[in-house]
Design an enzyme around this catalytic site. Structure first.
Site: not given
Ligand code: LLP
Length: 425
Positions: A245, A280-283, A319, A323, A349
Site C-alpha cells: 500500500g 508486500e510492496p508493489g507500487r 488507471r 480510478y 472509442c
C-alpha cells in the site's frame, strides 16, 4: 527518471534519452506507436532503499507481482533479496520461473482454488493469506494430499479507512476482503482442526497508494492487539503480515510516503514480541521507474478546447479511466511557446479514454513524442487488447543499454487465438 540530461533536453531512463526509445524499438517492431520503458538503475536504487528500511525488522519483503510481473524486473528484485507475493496460479508459476524459491513465496487472494491450494502444498510457500475460514479446509485437504505442512495467516479486515479512490481501499467495512477480528480469534483458537496447517499468522492490507502512514499504523495496532488477545486465549501468533500500500508521488510535488520513518515505527512496536514479519510492496518499487512513451496522433481544437490525441490509450494504461488517477504527461521535445491546457485523450472509442482534462502542455504537433510518468505499476499489468489493440512492447534501460524485455502484440498474435473446435458436451 534518472541519469544525465541528454543533449536533446529530453529526460533519460537508465542512461537512454526517453525520446529515443520508440524510434529505436521500430528497428524490431516497425509499426510500434507506443511502448513501456523501465529504468533498471532506478529500480535497483529503490529496491536497495526499501530493503534497507525493513532489514532491521528481518521482514520478508514479498514484491506484489500484480503491480508488474515483467521477468526483467522480477529478476532484479530477487537479486536484491525480495520475495514474491502471488495472487493466482499464474503468478505462482511466474514467481517460480523467475527463481523465487519456496521460502520467498507468499500466496494472496480472496478466491482460493483447489489448483492453487494443491500448487502451494506441493511446491511450497512461506505463507498463504487466507481470506475466509472455510478456505482452511481447502488448504488442509491439499496439504494432506501432498503430505506437507502449510503456514497460514488469516486476513483480517481491521475496519481502517484510507484516503483515495474506493476501488483501491481494502480495509474498511465496504471492502470484500478479510474476516472479522472475532472470527479470526475463534479460528486461531480452533487451529487443531487443521492439523496440516500452521494457522499462526495475521494479515492486514488496508489499501493502495497510501501516502499518510496513519491508516497503516492503525492496522499495525489492530494486528498487535489481536495477536495479544489470541495469546491470552492460549493461541499465540508467530507472524504478522502488514501487506503493501505504500504510495508514490504521482503529482511530482515531493509528497512522499515516509518509508524509513514507518519502518522504524514498526521495528519499535515489534521489539520483544518474537514475531516474524512480512510486507508486500508493489507500487512503491516499480511505479516511478516506468514510463509509457507514445506520440501525438492529432491535435484537434473545438471551441476553446484543445484535444491532444495520443497513440496510447486506456487499454494500455487504464488507471485514469478506472480510478481517476492522474499521471504527469510530459512533452519529450517541447516546442517553443506558452504552456496551454490540453485535454489529453487516447484513440480508443470510449469517452473514458481520457488521461487528463487540463494538462499544461506546450504547443504540440502530430508525431511529437510524449511520456506518461510513473506508469511502472498497474500499467502494462492491467493492459487489455480492447479495440483490437495489441499490448505494447516493454523495454528496460540500464547504464545506457536499451533492451526489449517483452515484444508487443501484433494483429496476427491477436488473431492466433481464434479456433473452431467442436466440443463434446
Ligand atoms: N498485498 C495485497 C494483499 C494486495 O492486495 C496488494 C495490492 C498489495 C499487497 C500491493 O499493494 P501496493 O503496495 O502496490 O499498493 N490497480 C490499482 C491498485 C490495486 C492494488 C491491489 N492490491 C491501481 O492501479 O492503483
Amino acid at each position: 527518471m534518472s541519469g544525465a540530461q541528454p543533449s536533446t533536453g529530453a529526460p533519460s531512463v537508465g542512461g537512454v534519452p526517453l525520446d529515443r526509445c520508440l524510434p529505436a524499438l521500430r528497428a524490431l517492431e516497425p509499426r510500434a506507436q507506443a511502448c513501456y520503458v523501465y529504468d533498471l538503475d532506478a529500480l535497483d536504487a529503490r529496491a536497495r532503499r526499501f530493503a534497507a528500511a525493513f532489514a532491521p525488522l528481518g521482514a520478508l519483503c514479498a514484491y506484489a507481482l500484480k503491480a508488474n510481473a515483467l521477468a526483467a524486473l522480477l529478476e532484479r528484485l530477487r537479486e536484491r533479496g525480495f520475495g514474491a507475493d502471488a495472487v493466482s496460479l499464474g503468478e505462482l508459476e511466474l514467481a517460480a520461473a523467475a527463481g523465487f524459491r519456496a521460502p520467498a513465496r507468499v500466496l494472496n487472494g480472496n478466491g482460493r482454488t483447489v489448483a492453487e491450494a494443491d500448487w502451494v502444498a506441493r511446491e511450497g510457500v512461506a505463507l498463504v493469506n487466507a481470506d475466509l475460514v472455510e478456505e482452511l479446509d481447502l488448504l488442509q485437504a491439499a496439504a494432506a494430499r501432498a503430505e506437507r505442512r502449510v503456514r497460514v495467516a488469516l486476513r483480517v479486515n481491521p475496519g481502517v479507512e484510507t484516503a483515495g479512490h474506493r476501488y483501491i481501499a481494502t480495509g474498511d467495512d465496504e471492502a470484500k476482503f478479510g474476516i472479522a477480528p472475532s472470527e479470526a480469534l475463534e479460528a486461531w483458537a480452533a487451529r487443531a482442526r487443521w492439523p496440516r496447517l500452521d494457522v499462526d499468522g495475521i494479515h492486514v492490507h488496508v489499501g493502495s497508494q497510501i501516502l499518510d502512514p496513519v491508516p497503516l499504523e492503525r492496522s499495525l495496532e489492530v494486528a498487535l492487539e489481536l495477536a495479544a488477545e489470541s495469546a491470552r486465549r492460549g493461541s499465540p501468533l508467530g507472524l504478522v503480515n502488514l501487506g503493501g500500500g505504500f504510495g508514490v508521488d504521482y503529482e511530482g510535488r515531493g509528497v512522499e510516503f515516509p518509508l524509513e520513518r514507518y519502518a522504524a515505527g514498526v521495528l519499535a512496536r515489534a521489539a520483544g514480541r518474537g514475531l516474524a514479519w512480512v510486507v508486500e510492496p508493489g507500487r512503491w518499487l516499480v511505479a516511478p521507474v516506468g514510463m509509457l512513451v507514445c506520440e501525438v496522433l492529432w491535435v484537434k481544437r473545438r471551441g476553446a478546447r484543445r484535444f491532444v490525441v495520443l497513440s496510447a490509450g486506456m487499454n494500455d494504461l487504464i488507471r485514469p479511466a478506472l480510478y481517476h488517477a492522474r499521471h504527469r504527461i510530459v512533452a519529450l521535445r517541447p516546442r517553443p511557446g506558452a504552456l496551454e491546457p490540453a485535454m489529453v485523450v487516447g484513440p480508443v472509442c470510449e469517452s473514458a479514454d481520457l488521461f487528463a482534462e487540463d494538462a499544461p502542455l506546450p504547443p504540440l504537433e502530430p508525431g511529437d513524442p510524449v511520456a506518461l510518468l510513473d506508469a511502472g505499476a498497474y500499467g502494462a499489468a492491467m493492459a487489455s487488447t480492447y479495440n483490437g489493440r495489441g499490448r505494447l512492447a516493454e523495454l528496460v534501460a540500464e547504464g545506457g543499454r536499451l533492451t526489449r524485455a517483452r515484444a508487443g502484440e501484433t494483429p496476427a498474435d491477436l488473431a492466433a487465438r481464434t479456433r473452431n473446435d467442436t466440443i463434446a458436451w
